[in-house]
Design an enzyme around this catalytic site. Sequence first.
Site, PDB file in Angstrom:
ATOM      1  N   HIS A   1       1.749  76.896  -5.952  1.00  0.00           N
ATOM      2  CA  HIS A   1       1.226  75.696  -6.629  1.00  0.00           C
ATOM      3  C   HIS A   1       0.167  76.024  -7.668  1.00  0.00           C
ATOM      4  CE1 HIS A   1       3.016  73.889  -3.000  1.00  0.00           C
ATOM      5  NE2 HIS A   1       3.043  72.752  -3.659  1.00  0.00           N
TER       6      HIS A   1
ATOM      7  N   GLU B   1      15.068  67.555  -7.772  1.00  0.00           N
ATOM      8  CA  GLU B   1      14.828  67.958  -9.159  1.00  0.00           C
ATOM      9  C   GLU B   1      16.111  68.309  -9.902  1.00  0.00           C
ATOM     10  OE1 GLU B   1      13.080  68.963  -6.549  1.00  0.00           O
ATOM     11  OE2 GLU B   1      10.961  68.552  -6.964  1.00  0.00           O
TER      12      GLU B   1
HETATM   13  C1  LIG Z   1      10.930  71.183  -4.570  1.00  0.00           C
HETATM   14  C2  LIG Z   1       9.648  70.459  -4.426  1.00  0.00           C
HETATM   15  N1  LIG Z   1       9.503  69.282  -5.047  1.00  0.00           N
HETATM   16  C3  LIG Z   1       8.354  68.585  -4.945  1.00  0.00           C
HETATM   17  C4  LIG Z   1       7.308  69.071  -4.203  1.00  0.00           C
HETATM   18  C5  LIG Z   1       5.990  68.290  -4.135  1.00  0.00           C
HETATM   19  N2  LIG Z   1       5.835  67.671  -2.817  1.00  0.00           N
HETATM   20  C6  LIG Z   1       5.078  68.252  -1.874  1.00  0.00           C
HETATM   21  S1  LIG Z   1       5.124  67.393  -0.428  1.00  0.00           S
HETATM   22  C7  LIG Z   1       6.139  66.217  -1.106  1.00  0.00           C
HETATM   23  C8  LIG Z   1       6.615  65.080  -0.272  1.00  0.00           C
HETATM   24  C9  LIG Z   1       7.420  65.576   0.856  1.00  0.00           C
HETATM   25  O1  LIG Z   1       7.886  64.513   1.597  1.00  0.00           O
HETATM   26  P1  LIG Z   1       8.512  64.802   3.013  1.00  0.00           P
HETATM   27  O2  LIG Z   1       9.581  65.823   2.894  1.00  0.00           O
HETATM   28  O3  LIG Z   1       8.901  63.495   3.591  1.00  0.00           O
HETATM   29  O4  LIG Z   1       7.330  65.477   3.860  1.00  0.00           O
HETATM   30  P2  LIG Z   1       5.919  64.829   4.244  1.00  0.00           P
HETATM   31  O5  LIG Z   1       4.968  65.133   3.151  1.00  0.00           O
HETATM   32  O6  LIG Z   1       6.127  63.386   4.448  1.00  0.00           O
HETATM   33  O7  LIG Z   1       5.526  65.548   5.494  1.00  0.00           O
HETATM   34  C10 LIG Z   1       6.430  66.505  -2.426  1.00  0.00           C
HETATM   35  C11 LIG Z   1       7.276  65.683  -3.289  1.00  0.00           C
HETATM   36  C12 LIG Z   1       7.490  70.314  -3.580  1.00  0.00           C
HETATM   37  N3  LIG Z   1       6.514  70.873  -2.849  1.00  0.00           N
HETATM   38  N4  LIG Z   1       8.664  70.975  -3.697  1.00  0.00           N
END
Ligand SMILES: Cc1ncc(C[n+]2csc(CCOP(=O)(O)OP(=O)(O)O)c2C)c(N)n1
Lengths: 347, 347, 328, 328
Positions: A141, A72
């Site tokens: 959230h 971000e």
């Molecule tokens: C700072 C932040 N940005 C965006 C999100 C929204 N978000 C939640 S899970 C996710 C994807 C995460 O991907 P990854 O780190 O690969 O973990 P996975 O879900 O694949 O286990 C996102 C973008 C968040 N929780 N925190």
Amino acid sequence: MTATATILPNRAKRNLTIAKAMAEALAQEMRRDPSVLVMGEDIAALGGVFGNTRGLLEEFGPARIRDTPISETGFIGAAVGMAAVGMRPVVELMFVDFFGVCMDAIYNMAAKNCYFSGGQSAVPMVLMTSVGGGYGDAGQHSQCLYGTFAHLPGMKVVVPSNAYDAKGLMVSAIRDNNPVIFMFHKALQGMGWLGTVQGSINDVPEDAYTVPFGQAAIARAGRDITIVGLGATVHLALDAAEELIANGIEAEVVDLRSLVPLDRATVNASVKRTGRLLVVDEDYQSYGVSGEIIASVVEAGTVLTSPPRRIAFPDIPIPFSPTLERPALPSAEKIVAAVTDMVRGGR
Amino acid sequence: MTATATILPNRAKRNLTIAKAMAEALAQEMRRDPSVLVMGEDIAALGGVFGNTRGLLEEFGPARIRDTPISETGFIGAAVGMAAVGMRPVVELMFVDFFGVCMDAIYNMAAKNCYFSGGQSAVPMVLMTSVGGGYGDAGQHSQCLYGTFAHLPGMKVVVPSNAYDAKGLMVSAIRDNNPVIFMFHKALQGMGWLGTVQGSINDVPEDAYTVPFGQAAIARAGRDITIVGLGATVHLALDAAEELIANGIEAEVVDLRSLVPLDRATVNASVKRTGRLLVVDEDYQSYGVSGEIIASVVEAGTVLTSPPRRIAFPDIPIPFSPTLERPALPSAEKIVAAVTDMVRGGR
Amino acid sequence: MTPTRPQFLWMYETMVKSRAFEERIATAYFEGKSPVFNMANGPIPGEMHLSNGQEPCAVGVCAHLDAADFVTATHRPHHIAIAKGVDLDAMAAEIFGKKTGLSGGRGGHMHLFDARVNFACSGIIAQGMGPAVGAATAFKLRGEKRVAVAFIGEGAANQGAFHESLNLAAVWQAPVVFVIEDNGWGISVSKAQSTAVPHNDSRAAAYGMLGHRVTGNDPAAIFAVAGDAIARARAGGGPSLIEIETSRLAGHFIGDAEGYRPAGEKDALFARDPIPALRGRLLAEGMMSEAEDLAIVKRAESAVEQAIAKARAAPFPAAAEAFDHVFA
Amino acid sequence: MTPTRPQFLWMYETMVKSRAFEERIATAYFEGKSPVFNMANGPIPGEMHLSNGQEPCAVGVCAHLDAADFVTATHRPHHIAIAKGVDLDAMAAEIFGKKTGLSGGRGGHMHLFDARVNFACSGIIAQGMGPAVGAATAFKLRGEKRVAVAFIGEGAANQGAFHESLNLAAVWQAPVVFVIEDNGWGISVSKAQSTAVPHNDSRAAAYGMLGHRVTGNDPAAIFAVAGDAIARARAGGGPSLIEIETSRLAGHFIGDAEGYRPAGEKDALFARDPIPALRGRLLAEGMMSEAEDLAIVKRAESAVEQAIAKARAAPFPAAAEAFDHVFA
Ligand SMILES: Cc1ncc(C[n+]2csc(CCOP(=O)(O)OP(=O)(O)O)c2C)c(N)n1
Ligand SMILES: Cc1ncc(C[n+]2csc(CCOP(=O)(O)OP(=O)(O)O)c2C)c(N)n1
Ligand SMILES: [Mg+2]
Ligand SMILES: [Mg+2]
């Protein structure tokens, strides 16, 4: 920015959700202006977790509808730089709760570069972000954080309560030469999986139109009390007003629509008529929107029949369990009780 | 936390600056409790840009007085983890203006982990951070942001106006089992290069003592109006009160000392006595401290002789040039004018 | 480092338990959510991120940890919590929002905390990393032989906190291991779309740190690599970074239609489900008999059944409890 | 890539001008600040971060840029602003807080903006990097041959924005060059205390990006490396990272006693002052005569004198102007 839509007399109603209204505004502005582009997490192929960019990738392609890494600070910072060289980026911060990882780009750059540059370098960008709880998504959230953004100078802050306003405010936001924080409430978004407050779905003209900032709407007229709300709480207030009729109370409901600029005049004029003020806010109670509205009214010397009140989210993190979260949220029931007490001579 | 210092009757006065009082509190608590440690940028060899960690490296060594990389998310996050395993970290965010690069660690973890864990995992940490302008450091180094921190639940927020309070509040903060944001104003800090409001330097007992949170101080008693201030604005209010005597006005000055918890009772009791309220805040005006204080008073039903007012920093970024910044800041002059107007029957 | 037979069996049982848990959670999650799927409804509201397929990461790493070691997990924490020894009953109750939950229903599934086993969570991407560095630094400072482990997803490796935490850990030579569960996706965005390098282990060099990549979603291989890294950290050898190739067999959250996945990808992943794979190996190598397998599965399932049943039966917290524990 | 003679002379003159500017600023800064040094007083209040010694970084890079290219600078921006062609008179006036300043006195020395030459600043460490990636991406999107350059200090390379920006730039193959001015110190904290690797150019690999390190604080060497990187970016070859060894000849800000520096370090740096070094080379290699040197110095100094004189003479903004330009 005062143009409003000419609704053709025999036009069929187009009831849209806020998500669709936002996507439509984005698409129309992107067609009109090649400098508009959209960036964010999951806004391309997925169409946005909250549906507000659905269809855009297909029409505009990946150069203008850009999925980003989970960075971000990087991509909101990038939007500031794009704006500096003539683009009009619209970026999404998926949940407002994530502001803590990127606030510098927002409040120290986007919001201040126009000032720092003495007006040489405007920052025409939109940050759209989801707010609100009530569906069990817990403390990171579910926040609104209206006050957090509205407190810091240099950004405009808008909070639509319905699809008509959402489209018009989005068009205004994109055309505005300043950073605009566009806070859409999940409960109003029209994504089935989040439920949808039906009042948020309304008739949306097809052509682009603007809803001006800084003009609160009288969502319902009434003479006994002014209930000020924004976003989802407008609908709670409307529901309460409907119920209050049975108690012989006519409540006026003001929908702020934008927090910056804030339409103090409309609020004050309403309170002057009704003599009573109740602010309903889903953001944390202290040091936020509810205090500001009350202060604005009383410092103007408006005479009140009873002390002003507020119903806001208490100063606690947002709990997960529905038996903890729901009672903590503002509700029509709480509004009815407070209003009845205020009008029927509670203190 | 109600113990206050026993000041020995014949003790010689020890007039200290806030910087020295903070450093003394840190040193004494570090001697007492091996779990206390300090982290931040330039807090070791340099003794802190604002002097509040001076001498600590020499006494406690680099394991407990830790200079960090310029990685606020990293080291404030680290403090949260340290607290989780039994340490009591004190971290410095050099200027509060930098919160945008690390707010998630502060408000989404430090402030909420106790709640998220149902009280299993407290977060005993102190975040000390400098606030305030007036010396030409412009828009990213002069903010107060009191409202920004006070709005978000789960953190205590304290703002000392003098060295006695600074020491006692710091000892309380270190011993508190919760995250405490300790906001020290640069103009009061006692660093020669920032000037020093003389009233901030006062007699500080040698032994450790606590000043409790949530207890505002009546910095000066008066019957005609209540002026509420915090940090630097307390001194402006006191100066104004002194001048107002010549106008035959006796102003009461309330020093909030902590924003969370907020001592509404003392403010309300004072306003009940005086019938008038002026809030003086160096933070941005809208959606902040000034609105909250006014709302708290009026929602309690306290009857006012004249509409409450506020003098705060306007909703503009902080300009660099002294001819722009200084007139925008609260001042004793503005307070005198407002109070005179309010008491002498201005609206 | 090769797992002993008891370690293999512990890993297997824990994986089975974790999967059984997720399946029961999924079932409960859908209750009350049809015919209309509304996240707010049913016994488990809110987002639900399941860990199906990622169990090897949790067990291969946590096999080397005990209760005193500190772990931070993410929005997708169940498998890690279970492997770390978080109280299963209290965890289930938390996910159902009950008074008997880990935090009395305040946290929910993204905020599982169990101080007893030093387990913490954050739903904000990569934000658990700083706390892990801090806990590890505290251990070092106090001369304790404890370590910290931060789990993140591969998408999180592009967040600023990743960089700051790895650098800080390296500068302070903290006993911490960073574990990336690379399931190839951050919601709908593929690793290739978001990450400038093919593998994040290569990023360890930017911190003078050892980096390892484990392929095949194989618990034994993960066990080996994690074992070395954790032993090194425990012995004062400093931090390291491990990226584990794994698979997300569920959607990002329940309800995710996964339209963004290339055709056939999901089927291929199911074909490589790590649980049958491990079962096959254990049986083939004679480390486990069919009877033992049945007993293990039964034990795991009954632990889960019990936890879920207790959670369902437990009372909800009273509204006023929302105001407790804001402060300690 | 070797500078041509005009390029050498431009670099030399720009360095001399920048140094002269800093010296005049320092003089003015001290006015009104004795006997008591109070930052609030005198014609230039607030913090003042001088760039003495770092001029080679600015000229070696900006020699390859024109007004259309976008540059972001930091809290220590004067040398870069001057090399980028920011209006010297308006810049001086801004630093003096005057109405005729770049932003009418609203920004001050850490917030120099000159849209005419696409120059921007941020006083928050590493935060200029994201905007540079964005501007570069816009250029690429529109098919323009413009590039962006983000300058940061070596201390900033440990900030999360560094990581996010480099990754984003690499994923998007943006025409951006990241330039680290490595003066060895972040206020009082040395690079070794804060940075896990000896040199930040090695971190480029974490983004599949080319990284270069330039030693010796030598404008010609910087010119060569920056020239390649900028040409590559302009030609669509993507981003790169350059770390330049340089020296901070002034304190972190004016008033910094620099007690944290090892004894003798400062003297050694002064002995390697890049301006006399370049002068020596130009004279020795016959690229500049003594007379030309005199003329250059005179021209540079008179430009600075004039800018400072105009700034001093200019009116202050009226209080009400504080309310202008909050919004466009
Ligand atoms: C700072 C932040 N940005 C965006 C999100 C929204 N978000 C939640 S899970 C996710 C994807 C995460 O991907 P990854 O780190 O690969 O973990 P996975 O879900 O694949 O286990 C996102 C973008 C968040 N929780 N925190
Ligand atoms: C996010 C952030 N943290 C801390 C600071 C305070 N600060 C200003 S300059 C500086 C040191 C910067 O070091 P470096 O990046 O090496 O640049 P240099 O000063 O050496 O030019 C610090 C810590 C800041 N401005 N922003
Ligand atoms: Mg992933
Ligand atoms: Mg440096």
